[in-house]
Design an enzyme around this catalytic site. Structure first.
Site, mmCIF file in Angstrom:
data_model
loop_
_atom_site.group_PDB
_atom_site.id
_atom_site.type_symbol
_atom_site.label_atom_id
_atom_site.label_comp_id
_atom_site.label_asym_id
_atom_site.label_seq_id
_atom_site.Cartn_x
_atom_site.Cartn_y
_atom_site.Cartn_z
ATOM 1 N N HIS A 131 -36.401 -13.151 0.769
ATOM 2 C CA HIS A 131 -36.722 -11.891 0.096
ATOM 3 C C HIS A 131 -37.462 -12.250 -1.194
ATOM 4 O O HIS A 131 -37.237 -13.315 -1.763
ATOM 5 C CB HIS A 131 -35.397 -11.198 -0.225
ATOM 6 C CG HIS A 131 -35.511 -9.798 -0.736
ATOM 7 N ND1 HIS A 131 -35.839 -9.515 -2.032
ATOM 8 C CD2 HIS A 131 -35.319 -8.606 -0.115
ATOM 9 C CE1 HIS A 131 -35.846 -8.192 -2.192
ATOM 10 N NE2 HIS A 131 -35.533 -7.616 -1.050
ATOM 11 N N ASP A 209 -28.406 -16.876 -0.993
ATOM 12 C CA ASP A 209 -28.609 -15.444 -1.187
ATOM 13 C C ASP A 209 -27.771 -14.725 -0.138
ATOM 14 O O ASP A 209 -28.122 -14.692 1.040
ATOM 15 C CB ASP A 209 -30.105 -15.121 -1.031
ATOM 16 C CG ASP A 209 -30.375 -13.622 -1.001
ATOM 17 O OD1 ASP A 209 -29.417 -12.822 -1.044
ATOM 18 O OD2 ASP A 209 -31.565 -13.247 -0.924
ATOM 19 N N LYS A 235 -24.751 -3.199 -1.430
ATOM 20 C CA LYS A 235 -24.975 -3.470 -0.015
ATOM 21 C C LYS A 235 -23.658 -3.717 0.712
ATOM 22 O O LYS A 235 -23.630 -4.210 1.842
ATOM 23 C CB LYS A 235 -25.913 -4.679 0.156
ATOM 24 C CG LYS A 235 -27.345 -4.406 -0.328
ATOM 25 C CD LYS A 235 -28.257 -5.561 0.028
ATOM 26 C CE LYS A 235 -29.525 -5.618 -0.795
ATOM 27 N NZ LYS A 235 -30.489 -4.571 -0.486
ATOM 28 N N CYS A 373 -39.951 -6.493 1.527
ATOM 29 C CA CYS A 373 -39.987 -7.498 0.454
ATOM 30 C C CYS A 373 -40.090 -8.902 1.039
ATOM 31 O O CYS A 373 -39.473 -9.851 0.546
ATOM 32 C CB CYS A 373 -38.777 -7.396 -0.469
ATOM 33 S SG CYS A 373 -38.761 -5.870 -1.408
#
Lengths: 415, 158
Positions: A131, A209, A235, A373
């Site tokens: 991302h 991540d 999220k 992204c």
């Protein structure tokens, strides 16, 4: 979950769905089908109530007020830090830094760790599926430090990392290896423990991540063997504006502060200051207190359901969606079938992803269309973008069936 | 079928999206503007050759994008070929107006371009429609050489 305990009865997913007030609505006269969970998930009543209760009863600034409300707020705030540590299998709450989100957590590492430990000629190893939030901070750092970026390629056929090239890429100049746990655009689950072990062999620091994984499958940072791990509250049923950086104690202790201000100091003179230990030296200023409270409530909720069962549910839905999408002749799905998280990216031959998304929205179906992204990855795959359906445990097979009917109509419309 | 969708994706628009007119490059001379809509991934390469008194002699484009940006580019090239620079600028102004605001009596001169009036009810798609026009406005400003424009830095045609 303790393996010795008898397995609790099967989850009543419909009952869980009823915990989410926002899902009970119609959009343009149709029942909302919310398939944009990789961008942001929804909040259960328990989280909404916790946020409201905190603001109505306990809100005050943390760590410095010598009064009852501040004591309560501070206790709840620090209790959540311990809750997050347990959620991640961290050795100590001191390894948990609260941030605004995954992006800020990664920027913190790039600035505080990178600023001190990276030199010209060093290499930051990333992957082609990152991302932008796990790419741009490193580009900025490379520009400042003279370090170079290097990338583990993504295999175009199945959207997995070209692991056969990993050892050739992990040369002694590599000081940091940062990569995503689950690709937000392809759904690929990367073998985190294997990647961390390979990096450790050459002494490189690792950053995971976990934006797409923390609320979706069980995570144990010590089993994974990572040095840093970052994720966002919104999220995983929590609020926006709150996230976490996990950092191994030894590494956090060696890092200088990033932002300066109140809360992070021990003593200040006009000329110089001394700083608290981690994690507080990385939390300058008044933090997002209610965000932390909401994150704690989200973790409680997810732990009650069980992330292992959430993973099974979401992956099952993704595989079901792949099978159903395969019935549409003009649709191609991307990414692997095995080792896939709960999302599916696809291309509709007759229509651009944005036309598909606009069409779907008119039928109450929330998809994401575009580059997610991941501009470099889309360029590599020769795509202007994809449409993406991303699931969470409150989504159902009936909703997937609804999506298929809408996409079939979109194909006819744009053909 | 949903009426807002039919309003947005009118037949003329879908036809131009599937069969874009003036799709290609001008081999020599003229202006080349690269237009970029990074939020969507729409991309256009607009080639314009100006003739005497700044008239638009030749106008072609290549690129990729959604139905709205492709159709907008295609219809724009049809509409602007042979127009003076001043006329082209006026079309651009009028186009931006119909995709953002309710214009009950849009200039009949806009002709087929009026099919884009449905876009204003889809605010996230306005950039797609405007991209080719932003590229054209840049071409009018420089009349030769190359340039790049982006919808992310678009100031609204002023």
């Amino acid at each position: 979950m303790n393996a010795a305990e008898p397995r609790p009865s099967p989850v009543d997913w419909n009952a869980l769905r009823a915990d989410f007030p926002i899902l009970r609505q119609e959009v343009r006269g149709r029942p909302l089908i919310y398939f944009d969970n990789a961008a942001s998930t929804q909040k259960p009543r328990a989280v909404l109530d916790a946020l409201r209760r905190f603001d109505e009863c306990d809100h005050a600034n943390v760590h410095r007020g010598l009064h009852e409300l501040s004591s309560r707020a501070t206790a709840a705030f620090e209790r959540t830090r311990q809750r997050v540590a347990d959620f991640l299998g961290a050795a100590s709450a001191d390894e948990i830094v609260f941030t605004r989100g995954t992006t800020e957590a990664i920027n913190l590492v790039a600035n505080a760790w990178g600023g001190k430990f990276l030199r010209a000629g060093d290499v930051i190893l990333l992957t082609e599926m990152e991302h932008h939030s796990n790419l741009v901070p490193w580009q900025l750092l490379a520009e400042r430090s003279g370090a170079r970026l290097r990338f583990v390629p993504v295999r175009e056929d199945d959207g997995t990392l070209a692991l056969d090239q990993l050892h050739a890429l992990l040369t002694p100049e590599v000081k940091l290896f940062a990569f995503t746990h689950i690709s937000n655009s392809l759904g690929t689950i990367n073998p985190v423990a294997e990647l961390c072990a390979a990096a450790r062999e050459i002494g490189a620091v690792t950053l995971v991540d976990a934006a797409q994984s923390a609320g979706h499958l069980p995570i144990d940072v010590r089993e994974l063997g990572c040095d840093f791990l970052a994720f966002s509250g919104h999220k995983m049923c929590g609020p926006t504006g709150i996230g976490v950086l996990y950092g191994r104690a030894e590494i956090l202790d060696a890092m200088p502060p990033w932002h300066g201000g109140g809360e992070m100091i021990v003593s200040v003179t006009l000329e110089k200051s001394t700083f608290k230990n981690a994690p507080h030296k990385f939390e300058a200023g008044t933090p997002n207190i209610s965000g932390v409270i909401g994150l704690g409530a989200a973790i409680d909720y997810l732990e009650e359901v069980g992330r292992d069962r959430i993973f099974e549910h979401d992956q099952g839905l993704a595989l079901y969606a792949m099978d159903r999408l395969a019935e549409l002749p003009g649709v191609r799905t991307l990414g692997p079938r095995d080792r896939r998280g709960g999302l599916v990216s696809f291309v509709v031959h007759a229509a651009h992803p944005h036309d598909v998304t606009t069409f779907a929205d008119q039928y109450g179906l929330a998809l994401r269309g575009g580059h997610h992204c991941n501009q470099p990855l889309m360029r590599k795959l020769g795509l202007p973008g994809t449409a993406r359906a991303s699931f969470y445990f409150y989504n159902t097979r009936e909703e997937v069936d609804g999506m298929i009917a809408i996409l079939a109509a979109a194909e006819r419309f744009f053909a | 079928m949903n009426s807002e969708l039919e309003d947005l994706y009118q037949e003329v628009l879908l036809d131009h999206a599937k069969h874009p007119r003036n799709f290609g490059e001008i081999n020599e001379g003229g202006v080349h503007v690269h237009g970029d809509n990074p939020s969507c991934g729409d991309e256009i390469h607009l080639h314009v050759r100006f003739g005497k008194e700044g008239r638009v002699d030749e106008l072609k484009f290549t690129g990729q994008g959604c139905a709205i940006s492709l159709a907008s580019a295609s219809l724009m090239t049809v509409k602007l070929k042979g127009k003076t620079a001043a006329e082209a600028a006026e079309f651009s102004r009028a186009f931006r107006e119909i995709v953002t605001t309710e214009v009950p009596d849009a200039a009949p001169a806009l002709g087929d371009l009026r099919v884009f009036s449905g876009v204003r009810r889809f605010p996230q798609r306005v950039k797609c429609a405007v991209l080719p026009w932003a590229a054209m406005e840049q071409a009018l400003r420089q009349t030769n050489g190359e340039a790049t424009v982006s919808t992310e830095t678009d100031s609204g045609g002023s």
